[in-house]
Design an enzyme around this catalytic site. Structure first.
Site, PDB file in Angstrom:
ATOM      1  N   LYS A 193     -64.735  85.071  84.461  1.00 18.74           N
ATOM      2  CA  LYS A 193     -65.917  84.264  84.831  1.00 18.74           C
ATOM      3  C   LYS A 193     -65.618  83.980  86.223  1.00 18.74           C
ATOM      4  O   LYS A 193     -66.842  83.334  86.786  1.00 18.74           O
ATOM      5  CB  LYS A 193     -65.596  82.816  84.157  1.00 18.74           C
ATOM      6  CG  LYS A 193     -65.764  82.995  82.562  1.00 18.74           C
ATOM      7  CD  LYS A 193     -66.975  83.831  82.220  1.00 18.74           C
ATOM      8  CE  LYS A 193     -66.963  83.927  80.810  1.00 18.74           C
ATOM      9  NZ  LYS A 193     -65.732  84.635  80.211  1.00 18.74           N
ATOM     10  N   SER A 200     -65.714  88.907  73.478  1.00 19.45           N
ATOM     11  CA  SER A 200     -64.996  89.444  74.477  1.00 19.45           C
ATOM     12  C   SER A 200     -65.222  90.679  74.927  1.00 19.45           C
ATOM     13  O   SER A 200     -65.903  91.500  73.898  1.00 19.45           O
ATOM     14  CB  SER A 200     -63.675  89.310  73.980  1.00 19.45           C
ATOM     15  OG  SER A 200     -62.769  89.970  74.605  1.00 19.45           O
TER      16      SER A 200
END
EC number: 4.2.1.9
Length: 611
Positions: A124, A517
């Site tokens: 992120k 993921s």
């Protein structure tokens, strides 16, 4: 002619107080009037992808100051998705992206910085800094910490390559003995750096190359290799050059929004499709495009996914290749070169080096250049030594991998598939679309029809999978895990990993309004939009409903009549769009994120109509 933003706090009699404070940070008289460049670091000891970044800011700063700028470093937060996985910590991962973007904006605007070098790496952090760069639109260069080396261990007297996903999957496989699980755990993540496959972190660092905001090799050069140091040094020098061109020569072409145009976003998405990157990149590119005020949408992604072939398969889509192999094959410049030759690239987009992307390909594509320095750069390889230190080894492959027929990177003629590695599906259950990583789907299940088994949370799904409730032929529905419904849109790596560990990886599908993921493979469909919490049809699915998935035709349908769905919708409207009987503690910070969040098809960014 633009004036330095920092002049606001460094020039004029009334700024004596501000200058006094600047002097206390080490600035001298002759520094006032130079560009103040923010070195945006993300060092933390929590994350292997960032544990080696402590000294990177100093490297960059020294080059900035030698080139005539003033460097001022600050840090952002960084969440390790692998450590946060499988418990309440994962709810904080995606919201941290927006928090990072805001924190960079706060620091840069509060102190009137003129430009920035963004030192990122993991899932992120790169997207958050990218959003900030697009929002601020001041000169910016990205340089990441680099991928870790692939793990290696011997099982049954055979040397195998490993990564984080192997450790997770084998630990859930009851046929694997404790000693083997222990050996895998201790070998899967051997060095500092972002996890070694084409997971979200590495995917995003590769995409910054295609966007033109980072240097060649940024996405693929190993964190441990001595050659990576030059990327940091060059970033420090180049940001001063960009400042001169903008502030002294009035050249706005060096600004992030001038570099990351719609054509550049299309290049980045085409790269993502060609290399079978993480589905999370879709979310982050959409978010960054909105910050850049670029009209780049799911419709563009769908269009590109129908014509861009899959040119590279890397872990988790295969256990044969990892990021170190991508680098040996020429890195991102090589994949972009193959796209250019297939007429699937906008070659005239700009980069932070002052070239077009086409000019960079001509200089750095190992199949086009005979430059020994370039070939040496791409021969940089792993050392196989456990370490947390950057630039700690100088090992090299004997040769580069320029085999475009059977190598890690293929030409269009010899593509893994003429259909790309990512696809958008639409249908009555996902009116605004959903995303699947086709590079990780076995050909036998590209078309799949099965019975729904519904779970109201990831935790409930994991319990159901491990408890034997999920059987071959099921379409596992995990809902109320979207940006609003979670809140936080947590990743579903454990459910997909456990399906594979019990032998159902090719026997089931999984559909969620959450996300996956970058380590996920299999028939795993995420980002279902609208999400359940926003009244999406996924919230109306019941156990036993038939769901038909057709990846070649980009379709996903809930095989329930419109009349029945209308009845269910009226019932759900009366109940409210909330998960039944879910016990989850949600903090005020997460409630705020959920309140403002849009669905995944908008990048899960803030809904500006609520501001």
């Amino acid at each position: 002619m633009p004036i330095l933003r920092s002049a606001t706090s460094t020039q004029g009699r009334n700024m004596a107080g501000a200058r006094a404070l600047w002097r206390a940070t080490g600035m001298k008289e002759n520094d006032f009037g130079k560009p103040i460049i923010a070195v945006v670091n993300s060092f933390t000891q929590f994350v292997p992808g960032h544990v080696h970044l402590r000294d990177m800011g100093k490297l960059v700063a020294e080059q900035i100051e030698a080139a005539g700028g003033v460097a001022k470093e600050f840090n952002t937060i960084a969440v390790d998705d692998g450590i946060a996985m499988g418990h309440g910590g994962m709810l904080y991962s995606l919201p941290s992206r927006d928090l990072i973007a805001d924190s960079v904006e706060y620091m840069v605007n509060a102190h009137c910085a003129d430009a920035m070098v963004c030192i990122s790496n993991c899932d992120k952090i790169t997207p958050g800094m990218l959003m900030a760069a697009m929002r601020l639109n001041i000169p910016a260069v990205f340089v990441s910490g680099g991928p870790m080396e692939a793990g290696k261990t011997k099982l049954s007297n055979q040397l195998i390559k490993l990564d984080l996903v192997d450790a997770m999957m084998k630990s859930a496989d009851k046929t694997v003995c404790d000693d083997d699980v222990d050996a895998i755990e201790k070998s899967a993540c051997p060095t500092c750096g972002s996890c070694s496959g084409m997971f979200t972190a590495n995917s995003m660092n590769c995409l910054t190359e295609a966007l033109g905001l980072s240097l060649p090799g940024n996405g693929s050069m190993l964190a441990t290799h001595a050659d990576r140091k030059e990327l940091f040094l060059t970033a420090g020098r180049q940001i001063v050059e960009l400042c001169k061109r903008y502030y002294e020569q009035d050249d706005a072409s060096v600004l992030p929004r001038s570099i990351a145009t719609k054509a550049a976003f299309e290049n980045a998405m085409s790269l993502d499709i060609a290399m079978g990157g993480s589905t999370n990149t879709v979310l982050h590119l959409l978010a960054a495009a909105q910050e850049a005020e670029v009209d780049f949408t799911m419709a563009d992604i769908d269009r590109l996914s129908r014509k861009v072939p899959c040119l590279s398969k890397v872990a988790p889509n295969t256990n044969k290749y990892h990021m170190e192999d991508v680098h040996r094959a020429g890195g991102i410049m090589a994949i972009l070169g193959e796209l250019e030759r297939a007429d699937l690239l906008h070659s005239d987009t700009r980069t932070v080096l002052g070239m077009t992307i086409g000019e960079q390909i001509a200089k750095y594509d190992i199949t086009l250049t005979k430059d020994e320095a370039v070939h040496k750069f791409f021969r940089a390889g792993p050392a196989g030594i456990r370490t947390t230190k950057a630039f700690s080894q100088d090992c090299r492959w004997d040769t580069v991998d320029d085999d475009r027929q059977n190598g890690c990177i293929r030409s269009k003629e010899f593509a893994y598939s003429q259909d790309g590695g990512l696809a958008m599906l639409t249908g009555n259950i996902a009116l605004d679309g959903c995303i699947v990583k086709t590079a990780g789907v076995d050909e036998s299940i590209l078309k799949f029809t099965g019975d729904a088994i519904v779970f109201e949370s990831q935790e409930e799904a994991v319990e159901g999978i491990l408890g034997g409730k999920v059987r071959a032929g099921h379409v596992v529905i995990i809902r109320y895990e979207g940006p609003k419904g979670g809140p936080g849109m947590q990743e579903m790596l454990y459910p997909t990993t456990y399906l594979k560990s019990i032998g159902l990886g090719k026997e089931c599908a999984l559909l969620t309004d959450g996300r996956f993921s970058g380590g996920t493979s299999g028939l795993s469909i995420g980002h279902c939009s609208p999400e359940a919490a926003s009244g999406g049809t996924i919230g109306l699915v019941r156990d036993g409903d038939k769901i038909a998935i057709d990846i070649p035709n980009r379709s996903i349908q809930l095989l329930v009549s419109d009349e029945e769905l209308a009845v269910r919708r009226a019932e759900q409207d009366a109940k409210g769009w909330k998960p039944a009987n879910r016990q989850r503690e949600v903090s005020m910070a997460l409630k705020m994120f959920g309140h403002f969040a849009t669905s995944a098809d908008k990048g899960a960014v803030r809904d500006k109509t609520k501001l």
